[in-house]
Design an enzyme around this catalytic site. Structure first.
Site, short mmCIF file in Angstrom:
data_model
loop_
_atom_site.label_atom_id
_atom_site.label_comp_id
_atom_site.label_asym_id
_atom_site.label_seq_id
_atom_site.Cartn_x
_atom_site.Cartn_y
_atom_site.Cartn_z
N CYS A 91 0.85 -1.20 0.00
CA CYS A 91 0.00 0.00 0.00
C CYS A 91 0.88 1.25 0.00
O CYS A 91 0.55 2.25 -0.65
CB CYS A 91 -0.93 0.01 1.21
N ASP A 130 10.87 -6.97 -8.38
CA ASP A 130 11.09 -7.50 -7.03
C ASP A 130 12.47 -7.06 -6.54
O ASP A 130 13.45 -7.09 -7.29
CB ASP A 130 10.98 -9.03 -7.05
N HIS A 142 -6.19 -2.93 -1.44
CA HIS A 142 -5.59 -3.88 -0.51
C HIS A 142 -6.51 -5.08 -0.25
O HIS A 142 -7.61 -4.90 0.28
CB HIS A 142 -5.28 -3.20 0.83
N ASN A 185 1.95 -16.81 -4.05
CA ASN A 185 2.14 -17.50 -2.78
C ASN A 185 0.98 -17.11 -1.86
O ASN A 185 0.69 -15.91 -1.69
CB ASN A 185 3.47 -17.08 -2.15
N GLY A 197 5.13 -19.48 1.68
CA GLY A 197 6.16 -18.45 1.52
C GLY A 197 5.63 -17.04 1.40
O GLY A 197 6.39 -16.11 1.12
N THR A 239 4.93 -13.51 2.41
CA THR A 239 5.50 -12.64 3.45
C THR A 239 4.89 -11.25 3.43
O THR A 239 5.01 -10.52 4.42
CB THR A 239 7.03 -12.51 3.27
N HIS A 283 -0.40 -10.24 -4.56
CA HIS A 283 0.58 -9.95 -5.61
C HIS A 283 0.91 -11.21 -6.38
O HIS A 283 1.01 -12.29 -5.81
CB HIS A 283 1.87 -9.35 -5.02
N HIS A 342 3.80 -12.97 -8.74
CA HIS A 342 5.19 -12.91 -9.19
C HIS A 342 5.21 -13.35 -10.66
O HIS A 342 4.71 -14.43 -10.98
CB HIS A 342 6.07 -13.90 -8.42
P1 AMP Z 1 5.83 -13.21 -1.06
O1 AMP Z 1 6.97 -13.84 -0.29
O2 AMP Z 1 5.17 -14.10 -2.06
O3 AMP Z 1 4.85 -12.56 -0.10
O4 AMP Z 1 6.49 -12.07 -1.95
C1 AMP Z 1 6.88 -10.83 -1.43
C2 AMP Z 1 7.95 -10.32 -2.35
O5 AMP Z 1 8.09 -8.93 -2.15
C3 AMP Z 1 9.33 -10.95 -2.14
O6 AMP Z 1 9.75 -11.61 -3.34
C4 AMP Z 1 10.21 -9.76 -1.80
O7 AMP Z 1 11.51 -9.86 -2.35
C5 AMP Z 1 9.44 -8.60 -2.39
N1 AMP Z 1 9.67 -7.31 -1.79
C6 AMP Z 1 9.73 -7.01 -0.47
N2 AMP Z 1 9.92 -5.69 -0.29
C7 AMP Z 1 9.99 -5.14 -1.54
C8 AMP Z 1 10.17 -3.81 -2.02
N3 AMP Z 1 10.34 -2.76 -1.19
N4 AMP Z 1 10.21 -3.62 -3.36
C9 AMP Z 1 10.04 -4.65 -4.21
N5 AMP Z 1 9.85 -5.93 -3.81
C10 AMP Z 1 9.83 -6.17 -2.49
ZN ZN Z 2 -1.79 -3.24 1.07
#
Ligand code: AMP
Ligand code: ZN
Length: 117
Positions: free
Chosen positions: A12, A35, A51, A90, A96, A98, A103, A105
């Site tokens: 966000c 990423d 969101h 994910n 995985g 986080t 989102h 990938h």
């Molecule tokens: P997930 O683990 O599927 O929730 O993917 C979260 C992704 O966000 C991970 O691949 C991180 O490398 C990526 N990520 C975290 N912070 C940032 C950021 N500031 N800019 C771009 N990607 C990010």
């Molecule tokens: Zn959000």
């Protein structure tokens, strides 16, 4: 309320422009950016501006925007000239996830093993 920006959500903050990102595409409803920790030569995240905690919640709460996200994964792959690529959502800690803002990938530019780990 569903879809409302969350103060504690990293993505966000990217949508709001409060945290920088390398944005590659934008639409009225989505943003695509690189990423920060790429797992392939091309690793781009496609997110809805609204969101929702994961793709399942997005599909249930805003199905048209979920379709926009999917369409954008193809647009990103086209721009990156990927003929083969993988789209990963994910969903849940065990898979995985986080960041709790839906989102996808988009991964490509190298051979991708199947099944994934
Ligand atoms: P997930 O683990 O599927 O929730 O993917 C979260 C992704 O966000 C991970 O691949 C991180 O490398 C990526 N990520 C975290 N912070 C940032 C950021 N500031 N800019 C771009 N990607 C990010
Ligand atoms: Zn959000």
């Amino acid at each position: 309320m569903a879809g409302e920006p969350q103060d504690d959500c990293l993505f966000c903050k990217i949508v709001a422009g409060h945290i920088p990102a390398t944005i590659v595409r934008e639409t009225d409803t989505t943003i695509a950016f690189r990423d920060i920790n790429p797992q392939a030569p091309t690793h781009i995240l496609v997110i809805p501006r609204v969101h929702y905690r994961d793709v399942a919640a997005l599909a249930a709460g805003a199905p048209q925007i979920a379709a926009d996200v999917l369409r954008e994964t193809q647009a990103v792959a086209d721009e990156e000239k990927l003929d083969s690529y993988r789209v990963v959502f994910n969903t849940g800690t065990g898979a995985g996830q986080t960041v709790w803002h839906a989102h996808g990938h988009v991964l490509g530019g190298r051979g991708l093993e199947w099944p994934p780990g």
